[in-house]
Scaffold this active site. Structure first.
Site, PDB file in Angstrom:
ATOM      1  N   LYS A   1      -1.153   4.134   7.653  1.00  0.00           N
ATOM      2  CA  LYS A   1      -0.149   3.226   7.517  1.00  0.00           C
ATOM      3  C   LYS A   1       0.470   2.776   8.908  1.00  0.00           C
ATOM      4  O   LYS A   1       0.747   3.628   9.765  1.00  0.00           O
ATOM      5  CB  LYS A   1       1.070   3.699   6.757  1.00  0.00           C
ATOM      6  CG  LYS A   1       0.406   3.477   5.190  1.00  0.00           C
ATOM      7  CD  LYS A   1       1.751   4.324   4.112  1.00  0.00           C
ATOM      8  CE  LYS A   1       1.372   4.769   2.920  1.00  0.00           C
ATOM      9  NZ  LYS A   1       1.137   3.412   2.216  1.00  0.00           N
TER      10      LYS A   1
ATOM     11  N   ARG B   1      -4.110   6.318  -7.216  1.00  0.00           N
ATOM     12  CA  ARG B   1      -4.803   6.231  -8.361  1.00  0.00           C
ATOM     13  C   ARG B   1      -5.914   7.372  -8.489  1.00  0.00           C
ATOM     14  O   ARG B   1      -6.504   7.724  -9.422  1.00  0.00           O
ATOM     15  CB  ARG B   1      -5.572   4.740  -8.332  1.00  0.00           C
ATOM     16  CG  ARG B   1      -6.666   4.645  -7.174  1.00  0.00           C
ATOM     17  CD  ARG B   1      -6.659   3.061  -6.892  1.00  0.00           C
ATOM     18  NE  ARG B   1      -5.244   2.545  -6.442  1.00  0.00           N
ATOM     19  CZ  ARG B   1      -5.303   1.304  -6.036  1.00  0.00           C
ATOM     20  NH1 ARG B   1      -6.414   0.580  -6.076  1.00  0.00           N
ATOM     21  NH2 ARG B   1      -4.287   0.843  -5.482  1.00  0.00           N
TER      22      ARG B   1
END
Length: 445
Positions: A229, A307
């Site tokens: 990020k 996920r």
């Protein structure tokens, strides 16, 4: 702030306008709207404030937040509230708005300490106290920085629920690998501390007829892995375990309300916990791993890790006999683009489960919006890969829907997914979002 039956002395007393009330100067009541509170008197024996009686729970919550702010501004340490409709909602909102996390300050900011509200029944008091404890537990977990709260510490914090009668198991990397949870292991591979799978159980009263599984994403810090990020996107990533906090906060509240659980309902929480870090053993784009249900996943984007760990936890929960499942996760930036920070995205495979969650969210003052599980979007995760699925197609459009469809591949029972990206941490502070919704859903209130 603490909830008390009656303070020795009230620094601030709130009364409500209406029939039979004392006359109040027009300058005080001018333009007074529901949810607003006005200072009426000041004196050595305590201050007085007035408000319109709330006509619904939403107004009561707005009023509670305004009352906590006024008390803080005045330096009032104890508050008394007169009898009013929707007192439970007002009480909880005041308590939560007036609570401050001072663990990381050298000196705590002044704020109200005690709150007493007239007219609450014993049942309402018990519920407020349980929800307050659960929300505070969730907030404390989210607020804790990553150098304080890692997966191992999250497991230790959860063991505090054992004192309330919950059964707590914490699996380490050896047990996780033995259960075939290759996705959770992969996400944690870059971290020195390794993963944990935290399982909390509230046994049913009588014969087990339903098993509700609450699954919470527990990424205690997310660098994005090798799909790293930018600095600005990493600053709030201690809150990437907001789903885990909501689930554990709900279990904290439900532990205190066990005698109200529907007969025959067992409640389980599953929290896959990991740090998504870089390192010599960290997963890489292009790596393929096998999930607990046997399906293989190619990791296209290491920053789509939530996920992955949820998939393993959902598969294990189904394998262990869950009859319905709800997962909660700060999952996708696409959700915040679609719905902002106040409204959670709800995906579900079962209309009855959807209706119960929506009703509970509305009653709790936590807003959800049902989103479509548009099946054709899953094809983007099935093409151009040697595995059964990719974890991303690197296309932001429809990202929240596609993530939900990915999770659906790992459940075999009625299931709902709450994407709470943006809800769990706002203005640098944890909200405890989801605790009220989950508690009401389980208790069917």
């Amino acid at each position: 702030m603490q909830f008390v039956n009656e303070p020795e002395r009230a620094d601030l007393t709130l009364t409500f306008l209406g029939e039979g009330r004392a006359e109040v100067p027009e300058r005080i009541t001018r333009d007074l709207k529901p949810g607003m509170v006005r200072l009426l008197t000041r004196g050595g024996e305590g201050d007085g404030a007035v408000a319109l009686p709330p006509s619904n729970a939403a107004q009561a919550r707005e009023l509670g937040a305004a009352l906590a702010k006024l008390a803080t501004d005045l330096g009032a340490q104890s508050i008394r509230v007169g009898e009013t409709p929707h007192a439970e909602a007002l009480t909880l909102a005041t308590l939560m708005a007036g609570s401050q996390d001072a663990r990381y300050r050298s000196e705590a900011k002044p704020g109200p300490i005690e709150l007493a509200v007239e007219g609450l029944s014993d049942e309402e008091r018990d519920r407020v106290e349980a929800l307050m404890a659960g929300i505070r537990f969730a907030r404390d977990l989210v607020n804790a920085p990553a150098n304080v709260l890692n997966p191992a510490m999250l497991g230790r914090e959860t063991r505090r629920l054992e004192a309330l009668g919950a059964d707590v198991d914490v699996w380490d990397s050896t047990e996780i690998e033995a259960r075939g949870m290759g996705l959770l292991s992969a996400v944690a591979a870059g971290s020195a501390g390794g993963p944990r799978l935290i399982r909390v159980t509230l046994p049913a009263r009588g014969e087990v007829k339903r098993v509700i599984a609450l699954v919470g994403k527990g990424i205690t810090f997310d660098t994005g892995g090798y799909s790293i990020k930018p600095a600005q996107g990493m600053t709030t990533m201690k809150g990437d375990m907001g789903g885990a906090a909501a689930v554990l906060g709900a279990m904290r509240a439900l532990s205190a309300l066990r005698d109200r659980l529907p007969e025959g309902v067992e409640v389980r929480a599953y929290v896959p916990a990991a740090e998504n870090m870089v390192g010599p053993n960290a997963m890489r784009p292009g790596d393929i791993y096998r999930a607990a249900n046997g399906k293989t996943v190619e990791v296209v984007n290491t920053d789509a890790e939530g996920r992955l760990i949820l998939a393993d936890a959902l598969a294990v929960a189904c394998d262990e006999g869950a009859t319905e499942l709800v997962d909660v996760a700060t999952l996708t930036g696409a959700k915040t683009v679609a719905l902002g920070n106040d409204v959670a995205a709800l995906y579900s495979t079962d209309p009855d489960l959807t209706a119960r969650l929506r009703a509970s969210a509305e009653a709790s003052g936590e807003f959800v919006w049902e989103m479509p599980l548009h099946a054709p979007y899953l094809k983007a995760y099935q093409k151009e890969t040697l595995a059964d699925l990719r974890n991303s197609d690197m296309v932001p459009a429809g990202g929240s829907i596609k993530a939900a469809l990915f999770l659906r591949e790992f459940v075999t029972r009625p299931w709902a997914h709450l994407d709470i990206a943006g809800n769990a941490l706002q203005d640098g502070q944890a909200t405890g979002w989801g605790v009220g919704t989950l508690v009401g859903y389980v208790l069917e209130e």
